[in-house]
Write an enzyme that holds these catalytic residues in place. Structure first.
Site, PDB file in Angstrom:
ATOM      1  N   ARG A  57     -34.488  48.447  19.920  1.00  0.00           N
ATOM      2  CA  ARG A  57     -33.056  48.237  20.123  1.00  0.00           C
ATOM      3  C   ARG A  57     -32.624  48.735  21.495  1.00  0.00           C
ATOM      4  NH1 ARG A  57     -30.099  50.417  14.607  1.00  0.00           N
ATOM      5  NH2 ARG A  57     -31.203  49.089  13.133  1.00  0.00           N
ATOM      6  N   GLU A 247     -27.412  45.881   2.865  1.00  0.00           N
ATOM      7  CA  GLU A 247     -26.315  46.281   3.752  1.00  0.00           C
ATOM      8  C   GLU A 247     -26.348  45.508   5.064  1.00  0.00           C
ATOM      9  OE1 GLU A 247     -25.676  50.334   6.389  1.00  0.00           O
ATOM     10  OE2 GLU A 247     -26.162  50.529   4.264  1.00  0.00           O
ATOM     11  N   GLU A 274     -19.899  48.148   9.028  1.00  0.00           N
ATOM     12  CA  GLU A 274     -20.166  49.104  10.110  1.00  0.00           C
ATOM     13  C   GLU A 274     -19.634  48.589  11.447  1.00  0.00           C
ATOM     14  OE1 GLU A 274     -24.239  50.354  12.479  1.00  0.00           O
ATOM     15  OE2 GLU A 274     -24.341  50.079  10.312  1.00  0.00           O
ATOM     16  N   HIS A 324     -20.216  54.947   7.478  1.00  0.00           N
ATOM     17  CA  HIS A 324     -21.469  54.843   8.218  1.00  0.00           C
ATOM     18  C   HIS A 324     -21.780  56.184   8.872  1.00  0.00           C
ATOM     19  CE1 HIS A 324     -23.576  53.890  12.134  1.00  0.00           C
ATOM     20  NE2 HIS A 324     -24.449  53.501  11.223  1.00  0.00           N
TER      21      HIS A 324
END
Length: 396
Positions: A57, A247, A274, A324
């Site tokens: 990421r 989720e 989120e 979150h």
């Protein structure tokens, strides 16, 4: 009336606000048993279809932790945090700071409304919501210090004796050793991985269920990496493993896609939100019953004040709220402790197995889960435990 004297935002050193990554091999003489899962794990995401961004990421994600210090005319300070670096810092310093100068330091509702309305011409969601969050959290911290009370008391007082916590991350054996009775996996393979990805995901879930047994809640975070068809096929394959929920399966914006997923998986508990940032987005989701669990981030979704509103929308609609990374900061801990509709709290475990959770906490004064339960610090404000020295160490 105590007035606001100064609002100032700046970059801070936290590697991940709300869930601090820690890759040390030794902390206070306690050796880690292995590196944390966060160091090398591939996690599915919205750019998993591009080879150059697939593995990490960090190769594409725009980030940068932000601190916000609000100072009252009597010298009392409050501190809030958020993400996304210089754009958010500029919004706070160049726009919101001047608007709030001289305002009542205790009037958190008024300050929040000023920021929301002032940002409306360029959009109050997204980066603006991150900026509003940092200022709002700092103001609540300041208010608690001025009034000599923990923020959870200002929000109505405790509704729980203690908060049940679930651990997020893929060092599941370490979560069990720490005493958690609920754990959430990060999904490795998204829609671009096809049948092979489905099989590999099922293998991970099957191995994890065998490891934790039938009496531990097992959850799955798909982090915006699926489309409707892939999510349906994945959920069907994972039926034997009794997942508590899946989720954030889809990209946040296409609400009709969320409705399609809801209609095709009426039996599956769906969590998310989120990356929704405003009460209005959650209101639409509530009206359409798109999710069973809302998961706003208190450092992103317009702060303590914004998440209070989101929780009221959810509670009136029969939808649970679990913030979150809510247990990774005192901000989320206090709101959860004061909210009957927030029954669980998420604690992201990014530190190495064998290292005490206290060694990876974001603020020196914050509580961490013990045997899967948490009670927040009862010091005034959010009980951050910041001194001039520790604050200076945070600042970049």
């Amino acid at each position: 009336m105590v007035k606001i004297k100064d609002v100032r935002a700046f970059p801070i050193r936290n590697e991940m606000v709300g869930a601090l990554y820690k890759d040390a091999t030794l902390a206070n003489g306690v050796a880690a048993t292995r590196p944390p899962w966060t160091r090398d794990a591939e996690v599915a995401g919205p750019l998993s279809g591009y080879a150059r961004f697939k593995a990490k990421r960090s190769s594409w994600r725009f980030d940068g932790s932000v601190g916000c210090l609000v100072t009252a005319e009597d010298g009392t300070t409050g501190f809030g945090v958020t993400r996304h670096g210089q754009p958010v810092i500029a919004l706070i310093n160049d726009h919101f700071a001047g608007l709030l100068d001289g305002e009542d330091a205790l009037a958190t509702e008024r300050a929040w409304d000023i920021m929301m309305r002032a940002s409306s011409p360029y959009g109050s969601g997204g980066l603006s919501a991150y900026a509003i969050s940092a200022v709002d959290l700092a103001l609540w911290d300041l208010k608690g210090k001025i009034l000599g009370a923990p923020v959870y008391a200002l929000a109505g007082g405790p509704t729980h004796d203690r908060v049940f916590c679930y651990a997020t991350g893929n060092d599941t054996d370490w979560h069990m050793e720490l005493g958690f009775r609920a754990t959430k996996l990060a999904l490795p393979y998204g829609a671009f991985s096809g049948l092979d990805g489905l099989a590999r995901n099922e293998d991970l879930v099957a191995r994890t269920r065998a490891l934790v047994g039938a009496d531990v809640e097992l959850l799955l975070d798909c982090w915006l990496a699926l489309d409707v068809d892939f999510a349906v096929r994945l959920a069907e394959r994972l039926k034997p493993y009794n997942l508590g929920w899946i989720e954030d399966a889809l990209l946040p914006e296409p609400m009709d896609a969320h409705a399609a997923l809801r209609s095709r998986l009426p039996w599956m508990t769906l969590a998310g939100g989120e990356h929704w940032y405003l009460p209005a987005q959650f209101l639409e989701a509530a009206n359409r019953q798109l999710l069973d669990v809302f998961q706003p981030d208190i450092c992103w979704a317009a702060g303590f004040t914004g998440c209070l509103r989101i929780n009221h929308i959810a509670e009136a609609s029969g939808i649970k709220v679990m913030l979150h990374a809510g247990m990774n900061t005192p901000y989320g801990q206090h709101l959860t402790f004061a909210s009957a509709n927030m029954r669980w709290g998420e604690f992201f475990v990014g530190s190495a197995p064998g290292q005490p959770l206290a060694e990876a906490r974001v603020f020196p004064g914050m509580a961490v889960p013990e045997d899967g339960w948490l009670v927040p610090n009862d010091e005034p404000g959010f009980g951050l435990g910041l001194t001039e020295k520790t604050l200076e160490a945070l600042v970049l």
